[in-house]
Design an enzyme around this catalytic site. Sequence first.
Site, PDB file in Angstrom:
ATOM      1  N   CYS A   1      -2.088   8.852   3.034  1.00 42.35           N
ATOM      2  CA  CYS A   1      -1.951   8.322   1.668  1.00 42.35           C
ATOM      3  C   CYS A   1      -3.091   8.850   0.823  1.00 42.35           C
ATOM      4  CB  CYS A   1      -2.030   6.804   1.636  1.00 42.35           C
ATOM      5  SG  CYS A   1      -1.050   6.032   2.875  1.00 42.35           S
TER       6      CYS A   1
ATOM      7  N   GLU B   1       0.884  -1.172   0.000  1.00 44.12           N
ATOM      8  CA  GLU B   1       0.000   0.000   0.000  1.00 44.12           C
ATOM      9  C   GLU B   1       0.916   1.214   0.000  1.00 44.12           C
ATOM     10  OE1 GLU B   1      -3.025   1.000  -0.983  1.00 44.12           O
ATOM     11  OE2 GLU B   1      -3.405  -0.960  -0.072  1.00 44.12           O
TER      12      GLU B   1
HETATM   13  C1  UN1 Z   1      -3.799   6.228   4.950  1.00 44.85           C
HETATM   14  O1  UN1 Z   1      -3.832   7.376   4.565  1.00 44.85           O
HETATM   15  O2  UN1 Z   1      -2.739   5.590   4.945  1.00 44.85           O
HETATM   16  O3  UN1 Z   1      -9.526   7.165   4.368  1.00 44.85           O
HETATM   17  C2  UN1 Z   1      -4.993   5.531   5.488  1.00 44.85           C
HETATM   18  C3  UN1 Z   1      -8.782   7.604   5.230  1.00 44.85           C
HETATM   19  C4  UN1 Z   1      -8.462   6.796   6.456  1.00 44.85           C
HETATM   20  C5  UN1 Z   1      -7.376   5.827   6.190  1.00 44.85           C
HETATM   21  C6  UN1 Z   1      -6.195   6.404   5.491  1.00 44.85           C
HETATM   22  N1  UN1 Z   1      -9.639   6.161   6.945  1.00 44.85           N
HETATM   23  O4  UN1 Z   1      -8.241   8.683   5.083  1.00 44.85           O
END
Ligand code: UN1
Length: 496
Positions: free
Chosen positions: A283, A249
């Site tokens: 992310c 990921e």
């Molecule tokens: C991440 O950014 O690594 O949708 C995870 C979201 C969170 C999870 C993000 N529930 O921003």
Amino acid sequence: MAKTFKNYIAGKWVAPTTGRYLENRNPADTTDLIGRFPLSGAADIDAAVRSAQDGFERWSRMPAPLRGDILRNVGDIMSARKDELSDAMTREMGKVLAETSGDVQEGIDTAYYAATEGRRLFGHTVPSELRQKWAMSVRRPIGVCGLITPFNFPMAIPTWKMFPALLCGNSVVLKPSEDVPHSSHLLVEILIEAGIPEGVLQLVHGGEEAGKRLVEHPGVPVISFTGSTDTGSKIGEVCGRMHKRLSLEMGGKNAQIVMDDADLDLALEGVLWGAFGTTGQRCTATSRLIVHRKVHDKLLARVEEAAAKLVLGDGRQTKTQVGPLIHEAAREKVERYVEIGAEQGAELVTGGARPRGSRTSDGYFYKPTIFAGVKPGSRLAVEEIFGPVLSVIKVGSYEQAVKVNNEVKYGLSSSIYTSNVNTAFSALEDLQNGITYVNAPTIGAEAHLPFGGVKQTGNGHREGGWEVFEFYSETKVCYVDFSGTLQRAQLDTYDV
Ligand code: UN1
């Protein structure tokens, strides 16, 4: 005197064989020392894997519904300790309390989902070509899972990996980011309290040396990694050579598209939350705002005004809206991109500097920053920054917005604001991302749905939801022939 923490191997808290430790400090106030955490080496990983192999023998034979019961206990304890956990996480990684509390809630949701999955873990039963023969598939545990997790979701991401891995009957070696070791320490304490048997879960703190050994260890058939695309490529090479099952990921360059028929109040709230929540260190953060030219100037003026007013500071203070970056190197990376933006002719509309003032003097703060006039294809438009920097790109049509969204190497999340149902559904088909939101920001994934991206964001697997249980288990197909004769698939036929 700050506490010195240990690894957790074979049911005991043990010091690293290296004798080396890293200081863990609060990124909002670097004078605040949280503790010293092990900087482990290959021998520590080897000991953890040996213990996990032993734990696997016992845990994999425990019925899945009972494994689920332990995860339900974990969810209950996390719920009871939610405030204390959020406070410790904000102190360790900086995002505001509301966000760390959401991060803990994501862990709780993941625990309860996994607990109930212990009573499903569905296989298939299908008709056989032959009489008096049954054909079925079941899910089997795989072995030791090596989990390598990042700093930005110190609770949610370890739980996304660990809970489904455990529910499926695997044992675990967790190597969390060296920037957030305390959060993982607290999580492991909770699993111990919930009744996880010894040897099933090991925690090894450290950096690259520990991570590398975990990936290369022949006794670890499953690796799950969340982090940068560069590190992911290196891990992928090793796992490919060693035939390991690997879930990656990685990066994102997520865009929020705003069409000329959008509700601009909603789009404004969405982009502020998406771009500057977690100081842009998600992310899924919104790092591009792709706006139709008819509403561009109006929306940009409002985003600029609102971003400039965001209150920076320690995330544990109620006034704070944006916390610090995780460390100095992250802040310097943001600064480099601000220079690159200026060099490549983008217009700095707000931010672009470190803040001044006592609330931010001891931490890694950086002002929420917006560049307008960013050219599609320029570095600001395509590279992941992982900080509070938003690049605004003006487009003249839906088709152009889609093209700009898709012309990056990443494909995690995207969002479109429009009041036209046809445009909305077209976007669900046209945007090349693992997740697309309509009239909602690029962040906000829920634990019971698959999470992940296309293109160089991932390698085809998903965290979360039902899909992750497939990653952490092996399909076993079972045929039972009770005819008492030799029956031959593909050859025997019947007269009716
Ligand atoms: C991440 O950014 O690594 O949708 C995870 C979201 C969170 C999870 C993000 N529930 O921003």
